[in-house]
Design an enzyme around this catalytic site. Structure first.
Site, PDB file in Angstrom:
ATOM      1  N   PRO A 139       0.816  -1.215   0.000  1.00  0.00           N
ATOM      2  CA  PRO A 139       0.000   0.000   0.000  1.00  0.00           C
ATOM      3  C   PRO A 139       0.859   1.280   0.000  1.00  0.00           C
ATOM      4  O   PRO A 139       0.529   2.255  -0.644  1.00  0.00           O
ATOM      5  CB  PRO A 139      -0.809  -0.122   1.298  1.00  0.00           C
ATOM      6  CG  PRO A 139      -0.912  -1.593   1.533  1.00  0.00           C
ATOM      7  CD  PRO A 139       0.367  -2.177   1.027  1.00  0.00           C
ATOM      8  N   GLY A 252      11.331  -7.905 -19.015  1.00  0.00           N
ATOM      9  CA  GLY A 252       9.893  -7.627 -18.881  1.00  0.00           C
ATOM     10  C   GLY A 252       9.498  -6.392 -19.670  1.00  0.00           C
ATOM     11  O   GLY A 252       8.422  -6.335 -20.269  1.00  0.00           O
ATOM     12  N   ARG A 278     -16.972   1.730 -43.795  1.00  0.00           N
ATOM     13  CA  ARG A 278     -18.015   2.546 -43.170  1.00  0.00           C
ATOM     14  C   ARG A 278     -18.216   3.864 -43.933  1.00  0.00           C
ATOM     15  O   ARG A 278     -17.273   4.639 -44.088  1.00  0.00           O
ATOM     16  CB  ARG A 278     -17.602   2.852 -41.727  1.00  0.00           C
ATOM     17  CG  ARG A 278     -18.618   3.654 -40.942  1.00  0.00           C
ATOM     18  CD  ARG A 278     -19.811   2.816 -40.585  1.00  0.00           C
ATOM     19  NE  ARG A 278     -20.708   3.517 -39.689  1.00  0.00           N
ATOM     20  CZ  ARG A 278     -21.880   3.047 -39.325  1.00  0.00           C
ATOM     21  NH1 ARG A 278     -22.317   1.871 -39.782  1.00  0.00           N
ATOM     22  NH2 ARG A 278     -22.639   3.731 -38.507  1.00  0.00           N
ATOM     23  N   GLU A 373       4.804  -3.000 -14.030  1.00  0.00           N
ATOM     24  CA  GLU A 373       6.234  -3.262 -14.288  1.00  0.00           C
ATOM     25  C   GLU A 373       7.009  -1.975 -14.530  1.00  0.00           C
ATOM     26  O   GLU A 373       7.775  -1.866 -15.480  1.00  0.00           O
ATOM     27  CB  GLU A 373       6.402  -4.243 -15.449  1.00  0.00           C
ATOM     28  CG  GLU A 373       5.953  -5.639 -15.073  1.00  0.00           C
ATOM     29  CD  GLU A 373       6.324  -6.692 -16.083  1.00  0.00           C
ATOM     30  OE1 GLU A 373       7.518  -6.877 -16.348  1.00  0.00           O
ATOM     31  OE2 GLU A 373       5.403  -7.333 -16.624  1.00  0.00           O
ATOM     32  N   GLU A 377       6.026   7.086 -16.031  1.00  0.00           N
ATOM     33  CA  GLU A 377       6.610   8.331 -15.506  1.00  0.00           C
ATOM     34  C   GLU A 377       7.890   8.035 -14.724  1.00  0.00           C
ATOM     35  O   GLU A 377       8.857   8.793 -14.776  1.00  0.00           O
ATOM     36  CB  GLU A 377       5.615   9.063 -14.600  1.00  0.00           C
ATOM     37  CG  GLU A 377       4.362   9.565 -15.303  1.00  0.00           C
ATOM     38  CD  GLU A 377       3.403   8.448 -15.694  1.00  0.00           C
ATOM     39  OE1 GLU A 377       3.479   7.348 -15.105  1.00  0.00           O
ATOM     40  OE2 GLU A 377       2.574   8.662 -16.601  1.00  0.00           O
TER      41      GLU A 377
END
Ligand code: FAD
Length: 395
Positions: A139, A252, A278, A373, A377
């Site tokens: 936390p 990662g 479209r 991960e 910033e």
């Protein structure tokens, strides 16, 4: 001289990786995209679809592509893995985290264990007998590991762990957790952090609740209350936690960047096709400059990202430190794939927001990728440190 330079610089994939790319692309197009809207159930997968994809991946020889050869896998290099990840990024058939159809998902940290720990944890994990989770975030401590409060205090031949973790992916089904804890608060933030393997059934481990997010993932909050861990379950040496993490974090980040390549490409495919079909105000959307510019911008992003990611992966395979390249690839890839999904959503209008199409899922997932991960910033802050040093801005 010009000829020499041209021969040295080659932006094409080698033939064997082009073949791998084509093979995975075919697999994604023929086996995954057709089932992608019904493949996932909550944060997991429909068991029948999962079993069928596993079997087909095996038949194609793709199982264990990311496992080193010494452990029975194919031991692909990072560039080859980036090629696979970018093709898989084109579909939402698989959960965005914990992709398992190519064999058990194995944390790179497990390869850094000692021989005895590998026997007890890595090998059973590779055989699919044990499942793991990685528990760092708290936390009070997310992107800034210096704020980690979970402590591990040595008492004889055990450590006693106390702390509160949150956002822990797959904790509910994990047999063991790789827990990051402070072993020496007096040391500089990074030197006092260690990694432990903790049995999730040990007395004092409490699963508090599953967190609900805007994405399908349901990570867990966990409490460790006086959990006794044998000293032999310390990974590496005391104080090694941060250094060990640094050795695999770049991989990662390249995985994020590679996945983003696939997302941008699929968003281009879908956006261009729909723009051609479209018709509004008497003309297809493809004739509107705002739509053309959106597609052109995403195409430029795709090209830049591919070059950045392949460059980083190639350098890694050549044994070079790619921390800076990995920051750039992850920041740019996660951010621009989110923008590409947003542009694709705009082109589709209301239908883009529905769960009939994969666009809204790309949009939600890629937003989350900018936070996990290493939030973009914080990576930018690390990148800026490098830039200031490189260009004389450190006074
Ligand atoms: C789906 C999901 C799965 C996850 N799985 C795991 C897991 O398995 N194991 C695990 O340990 N963790 C996991 N996490 C946690 C994840 O790694 C953290 O959420 C992440 O590191 C960010 O930490 P935080 O949320 O506490 O944000 P903080 O670090 O508190 O940052 C909050 C915000 O401030 C910005 N910020 C922070 N510092 C700076 C700065 N210096 N300059 C500018 N901006 C700044 C950040 O960009 C961010 O947007 C998961 C999270 C999610 C969402």
């Amino acid at each position: 001289m010009d000829q020499y330079a041209a021969a040295e610089m080659n932006f094409e994939l080698p033939p064997e990786l082009s073949m791998l790319k084509e093979q995975v692309r075919r697999f994604v197009d023929t086996e995954m995209i057709p089932v992608e809207m019904r493949a996932r159930v909550g944060e997991g997968m429909d068991p029948d679809i999962k079993a069928s994809l596993e079997e087909k991946a095996k038949a194609l020889g793709l199982s264990g592509y990311d496992v080193p050869e010494e452990y029975g896998g194919q031991g692909l290099g990072l560039l080859a893995k980036a090629v696979v990840w970018s093709e898989l990024g084109r579909t939402i058939a698989l959960p965005s985290r914990n992709v398992e159809i190519f064999g058990p998902n194995v944390s790179p940290l497990l390869y850094l264990m000692n021989a005895e720990q590998k026997e007890r944890y890595l090998k059973p994990t590779l055989r699919g007998e044990l499942r793991w989770c990685f528990a760092q975030t708290e936390p009070e401590a997310g992107g800034d590991p210096a704020r980690i409060r979970t402590s591990a205090v040595r008492e004889g031949d055990t450590y006693v762990i106390n702390g509160h973790k949150r956002f822990i992916t797959a904790a509910g089904s994990a047999d063991y957790a790789q827990v990051i804890a402070v072993t020496d608060r007096a040391k500089a933030a990074h030197g006092g952090i260690s990694t432990f393997v903790v049995d999730m059934k040990a007395p004092g481990v409490k699963l508090l609740r599953q967190q609900k997010l805007v994405i399908d993932d349901r990570p867990w909050e966990i409490l460790f209350e006086n959990v006794r861990v044998p000293a032999r379950d310390l990974v590496g040496k005391e104080g090694d936690g941060f250094r060990l993490a640094q050795t695999w974090l770049s991989i990662g980040r390249i995985r994020h960047a590679a996945r983003a390549i696939g997302v941008i490409e699929r968003c281009l495919e879908m956006g261009a096709r729909y723009a051609g079909e479209r018709v509004t105000f008497g003309a297809p959307l493809a004739e509107r400059q705002s739509v053309q510019f959106a597609l052109a911008d995403s195409y430029m992003d795709l090209h830049q990202l591919r070059l950045m990611t392949y460059d980083a992966a190639l350098k890694y395979d050549g044994g070079r430190d790619i921390r800076v390249e990995a920051y750039m690839s992850k920041i740019f890839g996660d951010a621009q794939s989110f923008v590409a999904a947003d542009r694709c959503l705009t082109i589709h209008g209301g239908i883009g927001l529905t769960t009939d199409l994969p666009i809204e899922k790309f949009w939600r997932d890629q937003r989350s990728m900018m936070i996990t991960e290493g939030p973009n910033e914080i990576l930018k802050m690390a990148l800026a440190r490098h830039v200031l040093k490189a260009y004389g801005g450190n006074r």
